[in-house]
Design a protein around this motif. Structure first.
Motif, PDB file in Angstrom:
ATOM      1  N   PRO A  70      -4.166  -5.935   2.720  1.00  0.00           N
ATOM      2  CA  PRO A  70      -4.162  -7.021   1.740  1.00  0.00           C
ATOM      3  C   PRO A  70      -3.639  -6.561   0.380  1.00  0.00           C
ATOM      4  N   HIS A  71      -3.402  -5.258   0.232  1.00  0.00           N
ATOM      5  CA  HIS A  71      -2.801  -4.740  -1.004  1.00  0.00           C
ATOM      6  C   HIS A  71      -2.125  -3.392  -0.754  1.00  0.00           C
ATOM      7  N   THR A  72      -1.124  -3.092  -1.591  1.00  0.00           N
ATOM      8  CA  THR A  72      -0.410  -1.821  -1.418  1.00  0.00           C
ATOM      9  C   THR A  72      -1.236  -0.636  -1.926  1.00  0.00           C
ATOM     10  N   SER A  73      -2.367  -0.903  -2.585  1.00  0.00           N
ATOM     11  CA  SER A  73      -3.253   0.184  -3.012  1.00  0.00           C
ATOM     12  C   SER A  73      -3.751   0.982  -1.805  1.00  0.00           C
ATOM     13  N   ALA A  74      -3.627   0.401  -0.619  1.00  0.00           N
ATOM     14  CA  ALA A  74      -4.012   1.095   0.614  1.00  0.00           C
ATOM     15  C   ALA A  74      -3.261   2.413   0.786  1.00  0.00           C
ATOM     16  N   TYR A 128      -0.886  -9.115   3.185  1.00  0.00           N
ATOM     17  CA  TYR A 128      -1.340 -10.319   3.894  1.00  0.00           C
ATOM     18  C   TYR A 128      -2.754 -10.708   3.496  1.00  0.00           C
ATOM     19  N   ARG A 129      -2.947 -11.981   3.211  1.00  0.00           N
ATOM     20  CA  ARG A 129      -4.300 -12.472   2.940  1.00  0.00           C
ATOM     21  C   ARG A 129      -4.466 -13.869   3.501  1.00  0.00           C
ATOM     22  N   ARG A 130      -5.603 -14.122   4.112  1.00  0.00           N
ATOM     23  CA  ARG A 130      -5.881 -15.472   4.582  1.00  0.00           C
ATOM     24  C   ARG A 130      -6.254 -16.291   3.355  1.00  0.00           C
ATOM     25  N   HIS A 158       4.333 -10.138  -1.318  1.00  0.00           N
ATOM     26  CA  HIS A 158       4.858  -8.782  -1.535  1.00  0.00           C
ATOM     27  C   HIS A 158       4.284  -8.148  -2.785  1.00  0.00           C
ATOM     28  N   GLN A 159       3.970  -6.872  -2.674  1.00  0.00           N
ATOM     29  CA  GLN A 159       3.444  -6.165  -3.842  1.00  0.00           C
ATOM     30  C   GLN A 159       4.246  -4.902  -4.118  1.00  0.00           C
ATOM     31  N   MET A 160       4.231  -4.540  -5.394  1.00  0.00           N
ATOM     32  CA  MET A 160       4.797  -3.263  -5.826  1.00  0.00           C
ATOM     33  C   MET A 160       3.660  -2.532  -6.534  1.00  0.00           C
ATOM     34  N   GLU A 161       3.374  -1.348  -6.049  1.00  0.00           N
ATOM     35  CA  GLU A 161       2.330  -0.514  -6.631  1.00  0.00           C
ATOM     36  C   GLU A 161       3.019   0.579  -7.444  1.00  0.00           C
ATOM     37  N   GLY A 162       2.405   0.981  -8.542  1.00  0.00           N
ATOM     38  CA  GLY A 162       2.985   2.086  -9.315  1.00  0.00           C
ATOM     39  C   GLY A 162       1.895   3.065  -9.710  1.00  0.00           C
ATOM     40  N   PHE A 218      -0.887   0.607 -11.148  1.00  0.00           N
ATOM     41  CA  PHE A 218      -0.812  -0.845 -11.308  1.00  0.00           C
ATOM     42  C   PHE A 218      -0.369  -1.455  -9.981  1.00  0.00           C
ATOM     43  N   GLY A 219      -0.615  -2.755  -9.822  1.00  0.00           N
ATOM     44  CA  GLY A 219      -0.128  -3.471  -8.649  1.00  0.00           C
ATOM     45  C   GLY A 219       0.337  -4.848  -9.091  1.00  0.00           C
ATOM     46  N   LEU A 220       1.537  -5.238  -8.671  1.00  0.00           N
ATOM     47  CA  LEU A 220       2.032  -6.544  -9.082  1.00  0.00           C
ATOM     48  C   LEU A 220       2.541  -7.339  -7.888  1.00  0.00           C
TER      49      LEU A 220
END
Ligand code: PHE
Length: 382
Positions: free
Chosen positions: A111-115, A135-137, A149-153, A248-250
């Protein structure tokens, strides 16, 4: 019990090959829109990437430092990586099968790129981006879609590089560098606009913040960020007494919707040339809507029980009408004075993005939906 419920739901009704991820989601997992040339998601991610790869992002310059962007991680991740390692509490909503897709008991669709933070930091990366589909319900409306879509930095310093005296001092420096980075990024992408910081709460950062920009006459939240929690640093094999970092995550879809003026999040998944043909790598242009097809509203009302899963209903709608639904709104909740039974009435707005829908056609979808609400969700229609 919830996992059980969702599993039963998908295994018996929608899923195939024993998976509890619906087929339309499985299809999206293959699309990788950020690799599609001239697609707004890839255009925007490339602009952000290039900013980190080529610009001097802050006053702190580290010789030899180069941001790399990793976009090849599998979107199926284990729950340890996705939740435990980044300190998401056991009872956090994001762990619930009503919010997150479970492939099996210990594997989710991220559900997030922080994974992927921890594995990147563990592999000795100190400046990196992670790009991916997440992905999120969720409910159905113009800005929500089960895939986005996410971009993590992430940027990590050792105390020497920033002349930090102690942990608190290092955190302060990292926080300032984070703010400078993200203000630089937002003005690079959005131009000269008003911004503000809002306090937030993420389990994996401390302090945690959100950045909002004033764009298209409204405040819009554009990202979450913070100084990486010392326990996350330890989980990633680093010593917080020696190193400090920010993250960060956007969400790229929201950014792209406002930048390109794309009115409905479903459009990113369109295969229509009238959509795809409008964009060019490296350029942020204004989308010209090619259709204003009429809306068609249909209501549905049913009794709900205590374990009612609203996102499951939303998913059934998406599956049933294959993305022809623009929004679903609960317009009435009624509790019977005698039986104490509760019913909900939803108004469904059927509107295709690429063509006109006839009333007869929509009636058919709606009829099928009513049947499936009874047979698959086992709810009683009113
Ligand atoms: N993972 C957070 C989200 O999906 C965003 C975030 C990333 C926040 C990194 C802080 C640090 O909302």
């Amino acid at each position: 019990r919830q996992v059980q419920f969702q599993k039963r739901f998908f295994a018996s009704k929608i899923g195939r090959a024993g998976k509890n991820i619906p087929p339309q989601i499985q299809e999206m997992m293959e699309r990788k829109l950020y690799n599609v040339t001239n697609h707004p998601i890839s255009i925007l991610s490339n602009i952000i990437r290039k900013y980190f790869e080529t610009e001097k992002i802050t006053d702190i310059e580290i010789p030899g430092e180069k941001f790399i962007c990793e976009s090849s991680f599998n979107s199926l991740v284990n729950t340890k990586k996705c939740f435990d390692d980044v300190l998401v509490p056991k009872d956090h909503v994001s762990r619930q099968p009503s919010d997150t897709y479970y492939f099996d008991d210990d594997t989710v669709l991220r559900p997030h790129t922080s994974a992927h933070q921890i594995e990147m930091i563990r592999s000795n990366h100190n400046a990196f981006l992670v790009l991916g589909d997440v992905y999120r319900r969720d409910t159905v409306d113009k800005t929500h879609y089960p895939a986005f879509h996410q971009m993590e930095g992430v940027r990590i310093f050792n105390y020497d590089q920033i002349n930090a005296k102690d942990y608190d001092h290092a955190k302060k420096i990292a926080e300032n560098d984070l703010k400078q980075t993200l203000l630089g990024l937002s003005s690079h992408v959005f131009g000269n606009i008003e911004t503000r910081w809002m306090p937030e709460n993420f389990p994996f950062t401390d302090p945690s913040l959100e950045l909002e920009v004033f764009y298209n006459e409204d405040w819009m939240e554009i990202l979450g960020c913070g100084v990486i929690h010392d326990q996350v640093m330890r989980n990633a094999g680093r010593d917080p007494e020696k190193e400090v970092g920010w993250a960060f995550g956007l969400g790229l879809d929201r950014w792209a919707m406002s930048l390109f003026q794309i009115p409905d999040i479903r459009l990113f998944w369109s295969k229509d040339e009238r959509f795809l043909g409008q964009f060019k790598e490296g350029e942020i242009t204004t989308f010209e809507p090619y259709s204003k097809f009429p809306a068609c509203f249909k209501d549905i009302t049913f009794w709900i029980g205590e374990d009612y899963d609203e996102n499951g209903f939303m998913e059934l709608i998406r599956d049933n009408s294959q993305d022809m639904v623009e929004s679903v709104e609960c317009i009435d909740t009624f509790t019977h004075p005698k039986t104490q039974k509760t019913s909900k009435c939803y108004r469904i707005n059927y509107r295709h993005m690429d063509r006109n829908l006839t009333n007869e056609e929509v009636d058919e979808w709606q009829f099928k939906l009513r049947e499936r609400v009874e047979s698959e969700l086992e709810l009683e229609l009113r």
